[in-house]
Design a protein around this motif. Structure first.
Motif, PDB file in Angstrom:
ATOM      1  N   ARG A 253       0.837  -1.213   0.000  1.00 51.96           N
ATOM      2  CA  ARG A 253       0.000   0.000   0.000  1.00 51.96           C
ATOM      3  C   ARG A 253       0.870   1.261   0.000  1.00 51.96           C
ATOM      4  O   ARG A 253       0.515   2.269  -0.591  1.00 51.96           O
ATOM      5  CB  ARG A 253      -0.940  -0.019   1.206  1.00 51.96           C
ATOM      6  CG  ARG A 253      -1.993  -1.128   1.120  1.00 51.96           C
ATOM      7  CD  ARG A 253      -3.085  -0.926   2.142  1.00 51.96           C
ATOM      8  NE  ARG A 253      -4.070  -1.984   2.101  1.00 51.96           N
ATOM      9  CZ  ARG A 253      -5.060  -2.057   1.207  1.00 51.96           C
ATOM     10  NH1 ARG A 253      -5.174  -1.133   0.278  1.00 51.96           N
ATOM     11  NH2 ARG A 253      -5.919  -3.054   1.248  1.00 51.96           N
ATOM     12  N   ARG A 254       2.018   1.203   0.684  1.00 51.28           N
ATOM     13  CA  ARG A 254       2.891   2.383   0.747  1.00 51.28           C
ATOM     14  C   ARG A 254       3.590   2.636  -0.604  1.00 51.28           C
ATOM     15  O   ARG A 254       3.795   3.782  -0.983  1.00 51.28           O
ATOM     16  CB  ARG A 254       3.964   2.216   1.834  1.00 51.28           C
ATOM     17  CG  ARG A 254       3.431   1.956   3.243  1.00 51.28           C
ATOM     18  CD  ARG A 254       2.616   3.106   3.807  1.00 51.28           C
ATOM     19  NE  ARG A 254       2.053   2.750   5.113  1.00 51.28           N
ATOM     20  CZ  ARG A 254       0.842   2.192   5.277  1.00 51.28           C
ATOM     21  NH1 ARG A 254       0.070   1.945   4.229  1.00 51.28           N
ATOM     22  NH2 ARG A 254       0.395   1.893   6.487  1.00 51.28           N
ATOM     23  N   VAL A 255       4.003   1.579  -1.286  1.00 54.11           N
ATOM     24  CA  VAL A 255       4.742   1.777  -2.544  1.00 54.11           C
ATOM     25  C   VAL A 255       3.799   1.980  -3.731  1.00 54.11           C
ATOM     26  O   VAL A 255       4.230   2.440  -4.790  1.00 54.11           O
ATOM     27  CB  VAL A 255       5.728   0.625  -2.842  1.00 54.11           C
ATOM     28  CG1 VAL A 255       6.746   0.499  -1.705  1.00 54.11           C
ATOM     29  CG2 VAL A 255       5.007  -0.692  -3.062  1.00 54.11           C
ATOM     30  N   GLY A 256       2.530   1.611  -3.552  1.00 53.11           N
ATOM     31  CA  GLY A 256       1.522   1.913  -4.560  1.00 53.11           C
ATOM     32  C   GLY A 256       1.605   1.065  -5.813  1.00 53.11           C
ATOM     33  O   GLY A 256       2.460   0.178  -5.931  1.00 53.11           O
ATOM     34  N   PRO A 257       0.739   1.369  -6.760  1.00 55.72           N
ATOM     35  CA  PRO A 257       0.671   0.541  -7.978  1.00 55.72           C
ATOM     36  C   PRO A 257       1.934   0.618  -8.828  1.00 55.72           C
ATOM     37  O   PRO A 257       2.203  -0.282  -9.625  1.00 55.72           O
ATOM     38  CB  PRO A 257      -0.539   1.111  -8.727  1.00 55.72           C
ATOM     39  CG  PRO A 257      -0.809   2.439  -8.113  1.00 55.72           C
ATOM     40  CD  PRO A 257      -0.307   2.393  -6.710  1.00 55.72           C
ATOM     41  N   GLY A 258       2.733   1.663  -8.673  1.00 56.55           N
ATOM     42  CA  GLY A 258       3.975   1.768  -9.441  1.00 56.55           C
ATOM     43  C   GLY A 258       5.134   1.030  -8.802  1.00 56.55           C
ATOM     44  O   GLY A 258       6.211   0.937  -9.383  1.00 56.55           O
ATOM     45  N   GLY A 259       4.916   0.511  -7.598  1.00 62.43           N
ATOM     46  CA  GLY A 259       5.963  -0.241  -6.910  1.00 62.43           C
ATOM     47  C   GLY A 259       5.603  -1.705  -6.821  1.00 62.43           C
ATOM     48  O   GLY A 259       4.688  -2.175  -7.506  1.00 62.43           O
TER      49      GLY A 259
END
Lengths: 69, 143
Positions: B85-91
């Motif tokens: 959740r912290r790194v998001g869809p780009g991570g």
């Protein structure tokens, strides 16, 4: 494992900028929350660990380090 | 050396048996010790029920969107999900459960990290000796 031993293992593995923080006492009552400790070993802890140490048998820590570039 | 390896095998077997015997949901009390209500609302009950860690490393990791996270010793995955959740869809966040000696695990983590990559872990330290009755008790090894 003692904190300095832990840090030493990180250093020997090649890590740099080792930081240890977030210290939090871990006593027998906290250990009893974990299903990994049986009730028998919790009882052994209560019987063998000195009373003044029972609320701080170990220390929860956060350890951070960096792999050098 | 052979005796040491047998002892390591005995520890590994004991730890595996201890984890196999845990009832589903038994980690929920532990989760409430380390994670805020807001953090717990971000993860499914299944991950909360298997939370057996000793800290909240994601809170300290200062993760940024787009980063790649390898959660070593992920267990039920609570930290993997929070990291995702912290790194998001780009991570990307990948959970890997493992059982190995600490020095060997650290060497492997070092190997797979990118240069300038960071490790952030929660663990327990013990200063001084535990009574032999505790240190030699097999059920204490898993804990």
């Amino acid at each position: 494992m003692a904190e300095r031993v832990f840090a030493g293992k990180l250093q020997r593995a090649g890590f740099a900028d080792i930081w240890v923080g977030g210290h939090r006492p871990f006593g027998i009552d906290q250990a009893a929350l974990y299903p990994l400790f049986t009730s028998e070993v919790i009882q052994v802890m209560r019987e063998t660990i000195p009373a003044d140490r029972q609320d701080h048998v170990a220390t929860g820590v956060i350890v951070k380090a960096r792999k050098p570039g | 050396v052979a005796r040491d390896l047998m002892f390591q095998r005995e520890i590994k077997d004991t730890v595996q048996r201890a984890y196999a015997a845990i009832a589903t949901g038994a980690g929920a009390t532990v989760a409430r010790r380390h994670y805020s209500d807001q953090e717990l609302a971000e993860v499914p009950d299944g991950a909360i029920g298997w939370a057996l860690g000793v800290g909240n490393p994601v809170r300290y990791a200062r993760l940024q969107p787009g980063q790649v996270v390898l959660d070593v010793g992920s267990g039920g995955g609570i930290d993997t999900i929070l990291a995702a959740r912290r790194v998001g869809p780009g991570g990307r966040a990948v959970g890997l459960d493992m059982s190995a000696r600490k020095s060997r695990a650290l060497a492997e983590i070092f190997r797979v990290l990118r240069p300038e990559g960071r490790i952030c872990m929660a663990d327990l330290t013990v200063e001084g000796e535990l009574p032999p009755e505790v240190a030699n008790d097999q059920s204490a090894w898993a804990g």
